[in-house]
Design a protein around this motif. Structure first.
Motif, PDB file in Angstrom:
ATOM      1  N   TRP A  96      25.084  25.213 -35.323  1.00 30.17           N
ATOM      2  CA  TRP A  96      24.281  26.012 -36.252  1.00 30.17           C
ATOM      3  C   TRP A  96      23.582  27.155 -35.519  1.00 30.17           C
ATOM      4  N   PHE A  97      22.944  26.835 -34.399  1.00 26.72           N
ATOM      5  CA  PHE A  97      22.242  27.875 -33.640  1.00 26.72           C
ATOM      6  C   PHE A  97      23.222  28.874 -33.029  1.00 26.72           C
ATOM      7  N   GLN A  98      24.389  28.404 -32.650  1.00 27.96           N
ATOM      8  CA  GLN A  98      25.410  29.299 -32.115  1.00 27.96           C
ATOM      9  C   GLN A  98      25.837  30.320 -33.162  1.00 27.96           C
ATOM     10  N   GLU A  99      26.039  29.844 -34.402  1.00 25.13           N
ATOM     11  CA  GLU A  99      26.437  30.775 -35.466  1.00 25.13           C
ATOM     12  C   GLU A  99      25.318  31.753 -35.788  1.00 25.13           C
ATOM     13  N   HIS A 114      14.982  31.838 -36.742  1.00 28.09           N
ATOM     14  CA  HIS A 114      16.072  30.872 -36.818  1.00 28.09           C
ATOM     15  C   HIS A 114      15.555  29.432 -36.704  1.00 28.09           C
ATOM     16  N   TYR A 115      14.476  29.238 -35.951  1.00 29.81           N
ATOM     17  CA  TYR A 115      13.987  27.881 -35.700  1.00 29.81           C
ATOM     18  C   TYR A 115      13.371  27.272 -36.954  1.00 29.81           C
ATOM     19  N   SER A 116      12.615  28.049 -37.703  1.00 28.31           N
ATOM     20  CA  SER A 116      12.082  27.531 -38.963  1.00 28.31           C
ATOM     21  C   SER A 116      13.191  27.408 -40.011  1.00 28.31           C
ATOM     22  N   GLN A 117      14.156  28.322 -39.961  1.00 26.01           N
ATOM     23  CA  GLN A 117      15.289  28.229 -40.882  1.00 26.01           C
ATOM     24  C   GLN A 117      16.076  26.948 -40.630  1.00 26.01           C
ATOM     25  N   TRP A 118      16.263  26.587 -39.365  1.00 29.83           N
ATOM     26  CA  TRP A 118      16.982  25.368 -39.037  1.00 29.83           C
ATOM     27  C   TRP A 118      16.277  24.141 -39.602  1.00 29.83           C
ATOM     28  N   THR A 119      14.962  24.083 -39.435  1.00 27.92           N
ATOM     29  CA  THR A 119      14.210  22.947 -39.939  1.00 27.92           C
ATOM     30  C   THR A 119      14.406  22.791 -41.442  1.00 27.92           C
ATOM     31  N   ASN A 120      14.236  23.874 -42.178  1.00 29.93           N
ATOM     32  CA  ASN A 120      14.373  23.815 -43.630  1.00 29.93           C
ATOM     33  C   ASN A 120      15.801  23.460 -44.044  1.00 29.93           C
ATOM     34  N   GLN A 153      -1.602   7.209 -22.111  1.00 26.49           N
ATOM     35  CA  GLN A 153      -0.514   7.170 -21.137  1.00 26.49           C
ATOM     36  C   GLN A 153       0.660   8.014 -21.620  1.00 26.49           C
ATOM     37  N   GLN A 154       1.337   8.644 -20.680  1.00 27.50           N
ATOM     38  CA  GLN A 154       2.470   9.498 -21.021  1.00 27.50           C
ATOM     39  C   GLN A 154       3.770   8.901 -20.490  1.00 27.50           C
ATOM     40  N   PHE A 155       4.822   8.953 -21.336  1.00 25.49           N
ATOM     41  CA  PHE A 155       6.128   8.427 -20.973  1.00 25.49           C
ATOM     42  C   PHE A 155       7.200   9.407 -21.419  1.00 25.49           C
ATOM     43  N   ASN A 156       8.350   9.313 -20.780  1.00 24.99           N
ATOM     44  CA  ASN A 156       9.547   9.965 -21.287  1.00 24.99           C
ATOM     45  C   ASN A 156      10.337   8.913 -22.043  1.00 24.99           C
ATOM     46  N   GLN A 157      10.545   9.160 -23.327  1.00 23.66           N
ATOM     47  CA  GLN A 157      11.187   8.184 -24.192  1.00 23.66           C
ATOM     48  C   GLN A 157      12.578   8.665 -24.606  1.00 23.66           C
ATOM     49  N   TYR A 158      13.571   7.772 -24.527  1.00 21.98           N
ATOM     50  CA  TYR A 158      14.905   8.078 -25.029  1.00 21.98           C
ATOM     51  C   TYR A 158      14.884   8.094 -26.552  1.00 21.98           C
ATOM     52  N   SER A 159      15.525   9.104 -27.125  1.00 23.32           N
ATOM     53  CA  SER A 159      15.698   9.166 -28.575  1.00 23.32           C
ATOM     54  C   SER A 159      16.838  10.133 -28.876  1.00 23.32           C
ATOM     55  N   PRO A 160      17.273  10.253 -30.132  1.00 22.00           N
ATOM     56  CA  PRO A 160      18.399  11.135 -30.456  1.00 22.00           C
ATOM     57  C   PRO A 160      18.119  12.587 -30.076  1.00 22.00           C
ATOM     58  N   GLN A 161      19.154  13.267 -29.611  1.00 23.35           N
ATOM     59  CA  GLN A 161      19.011  14.657 -29.175  1.00 23.35           C
ATOM     60  C   GLN A 161      19.047  15.604 -30.371  1.00 23.35           C
ATOM     61  N   LEU A 162      17.854  15.964 -30.824  1.00 20.23           N
ATOM     62  CA  LEU A 162      17.650  16.933 -31.900  1.00 20.23           C
ATOM     63  C   LEU A 162      16.297  17.587 -31.661  1.00 20.23           C
ATOM     64  N   ARG A 163      16.085  18.732 -32.252  1.00 20.27           N
ATOM     65  CA  ARG A 163      14.798  19.392 -32.108  1.00 20.27           C
ATOM     66  C   ARG A 163      13.701  18.539 -32.744  1.00 20.27           C
ATOM     67  N   ASP A 164      12.491  18.633 -32.144  1.00 26.90           N
ATOM     68  CA  ASP A 164      11.368  17.830 -32.616  1.00 26.90           C
ATOM     69  C   ASP A 164      11.131  17.994 -34.115  1.00 26.90           C
ATOM     70  N   SER A 165      11.331  19.189 -34.625  1.00 23.23           N
ATOM     71  CA  SER A 165      10.992  19.492 -36.013  1.00 23.23           C
ATOM     72  C   SER A 165      11.815  18.703 -37.023  1.00 23.23           C
ATOM     73  N   VAL A 166      12.958  18.171 -36.600  1.00 24.89           N
ATOM     74  CA  VAL A 166      13.802  17.406 -37.538  1.00 24.89           C
ATOM     75  C   VAL A 166      14.043  15.975 -37.073  1.00 24.89           C
ATOM     76  N   ARG A 167      13.940  15.719 -35.780  1.00 26.66           N
ATOM     77  CA  ARG A 167      14.309  14.413 -35.234  1.00 26.66           C
ATOM     78  C   ARG A 167      13.450  13.289 -35.830  1.00 26.66           C
ATOM     79  N   ASN A 168      12.133  13.472 -35.840  1.00 33.00           N
ATOM     80  CA  ASN A 168      11.253  12.405 -36.312  1.00 33.00           C
ATOM     81  C   ASN A 168      11.483  12.090 -37.784  1.00 33.00           C
ATOM     82  N   THR A 169      11.712  13.122 -38.594  1.00 32.09           N
ATOM     83  CA  THR A 169      11.976  12.893 -40.009  1.00 32.09           C
ATOM     84  C   THR A 169      13.262  12.093 -40.197  1.00 32.09           C
ATOM     85  N   LEU A 170      14.318  12.478 -39.480  1.00 29.68           N
ATOM     86  CA  LEU A 170      15.590  11.771 -39.597  1.00 29.68           C
ATOM     87  C   LEU A 170      15.459  10.320 -39.157  1.00 29.68           C
TER      88      LEU A 170
END
Length: 221
Positions: A96-99, A114-120, A153-170
């Motif tokens: 999507w970002f490439q296009e 483009h970043y807000s457009q992607w989220t929507n 405390q701060q950690f690096n957590q594994y999760s699906p590779q998507l932008r923050d703006s959509v990952r948590n919702t999904l």
């Protein structure tokens, strides 16, 4: 007429499962254990491993993913299938970002809007897909993201590779989010279904905290 027919509420009806992991660990291969008629919406060539197991499918064009996905939406009939396999959703984000970059002033870089457009756009697509009366299995790449616990405390957590703006919702919309790994001592492919500070995972379909990849869709057994 009630707003919700509670008689139709069944835990295992129209489940939504997302499994993430490194490239090559077997996320798409796990889909070979799906039961019934499977339709694949594929965002990368990794769908090849489903040879002989798909009823139908749609390979999204890398050169025009937005238009191609719209064509899919107009043609897909969920009543004909048992499961919709959405393969490599992380690559969908990249396509999507490439296009959009090709449409920018220099034909390469993404612009701020483009970043807000992607989220929507992404959230509208997911809302439509998740409203379909069909089981959905999603695969995604993994990445690590910084999190801060309630104690600071701060950690690096594994999760699906998507932008923050959509990952948590999904992740919030899915019934299961699991991380697929390979045990180095045995070579077994295991899906982590219970999260901690280092791994995002959840399972609201049964009580399993982990499962062999081949048994992922055997709920409650």
């Amino acid at each position: 007429m009630p707003a919700m027919n509670t008689d139709n509420l069944k835990l295992l009806n129209d489940w939504r499962i997302m499994i993430y992991g490194k490239t090559g660990v077997g996320k798409t291969t796990a889909a070979r254990n799906l039961k019934g008629k499977v339709y694949a919406l594929a965002f990368s060539p990794s769908i090849k491993v489903m040879e002989g197991k798909l009823t139908d499918g749609w390979q999204v064009s890398a050169s025009k993913p937005i238009e191609d996905l719209a064509d899919f939406a107009r043609s897909f009939d969920p009543s004909k299938y048992d499961v919709l396999l959405i393969d490599d959703i992380s690559n969908f984000e990249k396509l999507w970002f490439q296009e959009r970059g090709r449409e920018s002033k220099n034909g390469i870089s993404n612009e701020l809007q483009h970043y807000s457009q992607w989220t929507n756009y992404f959230l509208r697509v997911i809302e439509w897909l998740f409203d379909l009366p069909i089981n959905i299995y999603i695969t995604a790449w993994e990445d690590q993201y910084p999190i801060t616990t309630s104690t600071g405390q701060q950690f690096n957590q594994y999760s699906p590779q998507l932008r923050d703006s959509v990952r948590n919702t999904l992740m919030g919309l899915c019934d299961i989010v699991g991380r697929l790994t390979i045990k180095p001592d045995t070579g077994d492919r295991v899906v982590i279904l219970q999260g901690d500070d280092g791994v995002y995972a959840k399972n609201r379909l049964d009580k399993r905290t982990q499962a062999n990849a081949a048994d992922l869709f055997k709920f409650g057994e």
